[in-house]
Design an enzyme around this catalytic site. Sequence first.
Site, PDB file in Angstrom:
ATOM      1  N   GLY A 119       0.848  -1.280  -0.126  1.00  0.00           N
ATOM      2  CA  GLY A 119       0.190   0.066   0.065  1.00  0.00           C
ATOM      3  C   GLY A 119       0.860   1.239  -0.128  1.00  0.00           C
ATOM      4  N   ARG A 132       0.004  15.559  -3.076  1.00  0.00           N
ATOM      5  CA  ARG A 132      -0.008  15.893  -1.656  1.00  0.00           C
ATOM      6  C   ARG A 132      -0.672  17.000  -0.993  1.00  0.00           C
ATOM      7  NH1 ARG A 132       5.175  11.822  -0.060  1.00  0.00           N
ATOM      8  NH2 ARG A 132       3.798   9.951  -0.209  1.00  0.00           N
ATOM      9  N   THR A 144      -8.096   5.682  -8.415  1.00  0.00           N
ATOM     10  CA  THR A 144      -9.174   6.655  -8.530  1.00  0.00           C
ATOM     11  C   THR A 144      -9.671   7.038  -9.972  1.00  0.00           C
ATOM     12  OG1 THR A 144      -8.839   7.399  -6.485  1.00  0.00           O
ATOM     13  CG2 THR A 144     -10.147   8.623  -7.675  1.00  0.00           C
ATOM     14  N   GLU A 191      -2.393   8.717  -1.215  1.00  0.00           N
ATOM     15  CA  GLU A 191      -1.265   9.480  -1.508  1.00  0.00           C
ATOM     16  C   GLU A 191      -0.334   9.572  -0.440  1.00  0.00           C
ATOM     17  OE1 GLU A 191      -0.954  11.757  -4.661  1.00  0.00           O
ATOM     18  OE2 GLU A 191      -2.180   9.914  -4.872  1.00  0.00           O
ATOM     19  N   GLY A 192      -0.314   8.634   0.403  1.00  0.00           N
ATOM     20  CA  GLY A 192       0.630   8.355   1.540  1.00  0.00           C
ATOM     21  C   GLY A 192      -0.173   8.378   2.912  1.00  0.00           C
TER      22      GLY A 192
END
Length: 406
Positions: A144, A260, A171, A383-384
């Site tokens: 992930g 981010r 997405t 995105e982390g």
Amino acid sequence: MINLELPKKLRASANQAHQVAQEIFRPISRKYDLGEHDYPVELDTMAAMVEGLADSGTQKIGGAAGGRSDGDEHATELLGNTNGGNMSALLNALETSWGDVGLMLSIPYQGLGNAAIAAVATDEQLKRFGKVWASMAITEPSFGSDSAAVTTTAVLDGDEWVLNGEKIFVTAGQRSTHIVVWASVDRSLGRAAIKSFVVPRDAPGLSVARLEHKLGIKASDTAVLLLQDCRIPKDNILGSPEVNVEKGFAGVMQTFDNTRPLVAAMAVGVARAALEELRAILKDAGIEPSYDIPANNQPAAAAEFLRMEADYEAAYLLSLRAAWMADNKKPNSLEASMSKAKAGRTGTDVTLKAVELAGTIGYSQRTLLEKWGRDSKILDIFEGTQQIQQLIVARRILGKTSAELK
């Protein structure tokens, strides 16, 4: 230093995005939350609007950043303080997410992959992929948050790359026209060999395996993609095809410096929506937070509201800072992760606490509070994750490498 007063042209663009959120997104928000995987036909109008604005040179409505953060200090000196594509995209993402973050992620031609293209593409590629709708395909069944664990491969065969692998949680993976795929050109060289590739929707060997059923952002399609001997043109590799072991995969990771802050802005937008709704509910109950009285002398609900509002302001300012640095060619990896960590945590805290303080109204579907609580969680993950952002911040502040601090 950063000027917190927004330029007139950005205010106009943000106001336009807010009107879209208020007049188009909010009225259909519950409809597409209940009708998961239904295509939001109302967004067809958005597609035409976005294309018209792009052709006229007006700022975009959605979330694809157009700037780069390559550390060119000389350019910064020449240009002075700039508020460009990244700042505009951030403000527009914030406003449209105030309306509905799932619908915001479904705006045609405004995918997260577009920010990846803007971050690392060559000038020729920017012209070629300037009007595509690009989603981002990084995550795989085996990992992930550890982006260096990519197992999807890309092998050069004549004038084509051949990609093989499986990507999950993509997405807009079914609706987009192109997908930015992370793959390794030589797994024996580790993370340095990870590159990003632009894969057209109609590329042979690309297929959608399934759509995910999710906790939130149900208006947005989230797909599992299969790449089975998928062939794309040789020049669809973003940036340089050369493998630089010393540099690692900093090139593709630069994508996150653009995306981010955008995800942080989405969380800020949802948090603001929840705070506004909660303030109205508290007012109806006879509770109005005061900025002139110490929090400990106010009702508990008012004091909690003030705490959350302070966190919201901090997340907002951190997000602005990260985008401003990108527009001014300043390396912003630390600030991008700081904004994402703060905003992601603030979004979930504010929305869930708003549900709690609103009582039965918050937990029911009479308002959108419970929906925002569900939507906000993904903004602290993709995105982390929160943990990854804190790890990156710690490495940057302490001067540690990924090998030294895990």
